[in-house]
Design an enzyme around this catalytic site. Structure first.
Site, mmCIF file in Angstrom:
data_model
loop_
_atom_site.group_PDB
_atom_site.id
_atom_site.type_symbol
_atom_site.label_atom_id
_atom_site.label_comp_id
_atom_site.label_asym_id
_atom_site.label_seq_id
_atom_site.Cartn_x
_atom_site.Cartn_y
_atom_site.Cartn_z
ATOM 1 N N LYS A 77 -18.404 31.841 30.541
ATOM 2 C CA LYS A 77 -17.098 31.639 29.905
ATOM 3 C C LYS A 77 -17.298 30.979 28.535
ATOM 4 O O LYS A 77 -18.126 30.055 28.409
ATOM 5 C CB LYS A 77 -16.223 30.769 30.809
ATOM 6 N N SER A 152 -7.513 30.885 33.418
ATOM 7 C CA SER A 152 -8.007 31.240 32.113
ATOM 8 C C SER A 152 -9.389 31.909 32.139
ATOM 9 O O SER A 152 -9.865 32.365 31.104
ATOM 10 C CB SER A 152 -8.102 29.981 31.252
ATOM 11 N N SER A 176 -8.118 27.844 37.366
ATOM 12 C CA SER A 176 -8.588 28.901 36.462
ATOM 13 C C SER A 176 -9.839 29.625 36.928
ATOM 14 O O SER A 176 -10.267 30.574 36.278
ATOM 15 C CB SER A 176 -8.830 28.322 35.064
#
Length: 485
Positions: A77, A152, A176
């Site tokens: 990420k 996210s 997330s």
């Protein structure tokens, strides 16, 4: 054999025995990225040349038993610092930024022999539930490109589900990891706060953020967790508690003697029929595996969304104050004096959702409102954690749907921020408690054919029990189909 269809554990074993070469595995993933990225946009940066060079070097040296991820391609990420790739947090204000150090999680993956293919798309600064808030465009769900992948960590979830890599690292501030795992039909673990180092993780809500693995199976998640978990002297919030044998814990076996609590507050109004049906079928499988399922109460759950958004936005407003156009990041070319450097750089560099959260956070921390909002929210947070601890005195784990619905359609909630925040209703409580959780696919929804996720909550530092229960459910459920893309 289609290499990208294999599990992380299987590929790792084949590489270790010399039956696959790291270069072949890497090329298979890069080809999959080339084929799927035009439709998904799961990645913000692809380090193809670096990955190929690393794979060739690994093949030249030969398999190393001391490196548990030798030759395995992964994605990261874009909120974790990487020296050899940009770290943008999907924000224009950090576009092109390259940190001078690796996050501890990244360093541990490299030391374990993993090949890092690239950085995944995300909601800007991890603020969102759909990956529609990325400054560089949204990610789409591999199961249905008209739907969101969750957020996210939506880029990480889509990357794993589409076979671009064998695992990814996401971060979970209010769900997330677990929510996008549910929407994309994969496994995601939010470890206990402090179990995985946050050094090099760009802060959103410092008391809530936690990095964790996202994979296509429970065993794969256990292997990744074993690599990244453990004390880090560079992170003052890192726990010195010993880690368990997560790989052994993820071996499927009977759940006889395991007590699974069902919090009444998670199974009532607002839950869609297809999510309820899929989760109840998973509960039946748990009972057949030997688990005892019993009702419990988490009475302060109704305050979780308000509490979370007060605390998270307050911390975000403080953490994001550092992006001022002076020290690093975007600086407005239109600024004529120092004041305009600050105001124009932040106004032009941040997206709408980030600005909204900074303003709300600044408000709740302002003089005269601190006691009414932030202090009160901190007090409620303690009650929410006490609810979990009390329930886990009588149960080994708690079980709940990960989300009230399957993945919603692109744009469905973008005009209504409050409705978007409510999609996190089943995940934020766990972050407030600091306890660990895991989300795995329960089944495909009968109405939409989209994945439905079910999650388990556990005691502090007891990720091993979560893995045991999830592995048993996964074995009883059988293989999940892969998205067609």
């Amino acid at each position: 054999m289609n290499i990208t269809d294999l599990s992380l554990t299987t590929v790792r074993d084949l590489l270790a025995r010399g039956e696959l070469r790291a270069e072949a595995v890497t090329e298979a993933c890069l080809a999959r990225i080339t084929a799927t990225e035009p439709e998904l946009h799961a990645l913000l940066h692809v380090a193809a040349d670096q990955a190929r060079a690393q794979a060739r070097e690994l093949d030249r040296q030969g398999p190393n038993p001391a490196q548990p991820l030798w030759g395995v391609p992964l994605t990261i990420k874009d909120v974790l610092a990487t020296t050899d790739m940009p770290t943008t947090c999907a924000s224009r204000i950090l576009q092109g930024f390259r940190p001078p150090y690796d996050a501890t999680v990244v360093a541990r993956l490299r030391a374990a022999g993993a090949i890092l293919l690239g950085k995944t798309n995300m909601d800007e600064f991890a603020m969102g539930s759909s990956t529609e808030n990325s400054a560089f465009g949204p990610t789409r769900n591999p199961w249905d490109r008209s739907r969101v992948p969750g957020g996210s960590s939506g880029g990480s979830a889509a990357s794993v589900a589409a076979g671009q890599c064998f695992g990814s690292i996401g971060t979970d501030t209010g769900g997330s990891i677990r929510q996008p795992a549910a929407f994309c039909g994969i496994v995601g673990i939010k470890p206990t706060y402090g179990r995985v180092s946050r050094f090099g993780l760009v802060a959103y809500g410092s008391s809530l953020d936690q990095a964790g693995p996202m994979t296509r199976s429970v065993a794969d998640a256990a292997l990744l967790l074993a690599v990244i978990a453990g004390h880090d002297p560079k992170d003052s919030t890192s726990s010195a508690a010993a880690t368990a044998d997560y790989v052994a814990a993820a071996t499927p076996r009977s759940l006889a003697g395991v007590r699974v609590g069902l919090p009444e507050e998670y199974w009532g109004e607002g839950l869609s029929d297809e999510v309820r049906a899929a989760c109840h079928s998973a509960l039946d499988l748990l009972r057949k595996a030997g688990a005892e399922v019993l009702p419990v109460r988490l009475p302060h759950t109704k305050y979780a969304i308000a509490t979370y958004y007060i605390l998270a936005m307050a911390e975000a407003s403080s953490n994001l104050a550092r992006y001022d156009g002076v020290r690093y990041g975007y600086r407005s070319p239109e600024a004529k004096d120092l004041k305009e450097v600050f105001t124009l750089s932040r106004t032009q560099g941040f997206g709408e959702e980030v600005i909204r959260r900074i303003l709300l956070g600044t408000y709740v921390l302002s003089a005269g409102y601190y006691d009414a909002y932030y202090k009160k929210a901190a007090q409620v947070r303690r009650r929410i954690r006490e609810d979990f601890v009390t329930a886990l005195h009588t149960c080994d784990v708690l079980c709940a749907p990960a989300c009230p619905t399957v993945a919603f359609r692109m744009g469905e909630n973008t005009a209504d921020p409050l409705q978007m925040y409510l999609t996190d209703i089943f995940t934020v409580s766990l972050n407030l408690s600091g306890l660990p959780g895991i989300c795995i696919p329960a089944a495909l929804g009968q109405e939409t054919g989209m994945p439905v996720g079910i999650q388990f909550f556990g005691r502090a530092m007891d990720e091993a029990t979560l893995l045991r229960v999830a592995a048993a459910l996964e074995a009883a459920r059988g293989p999940m189909p892969a998205p067609i893309i």
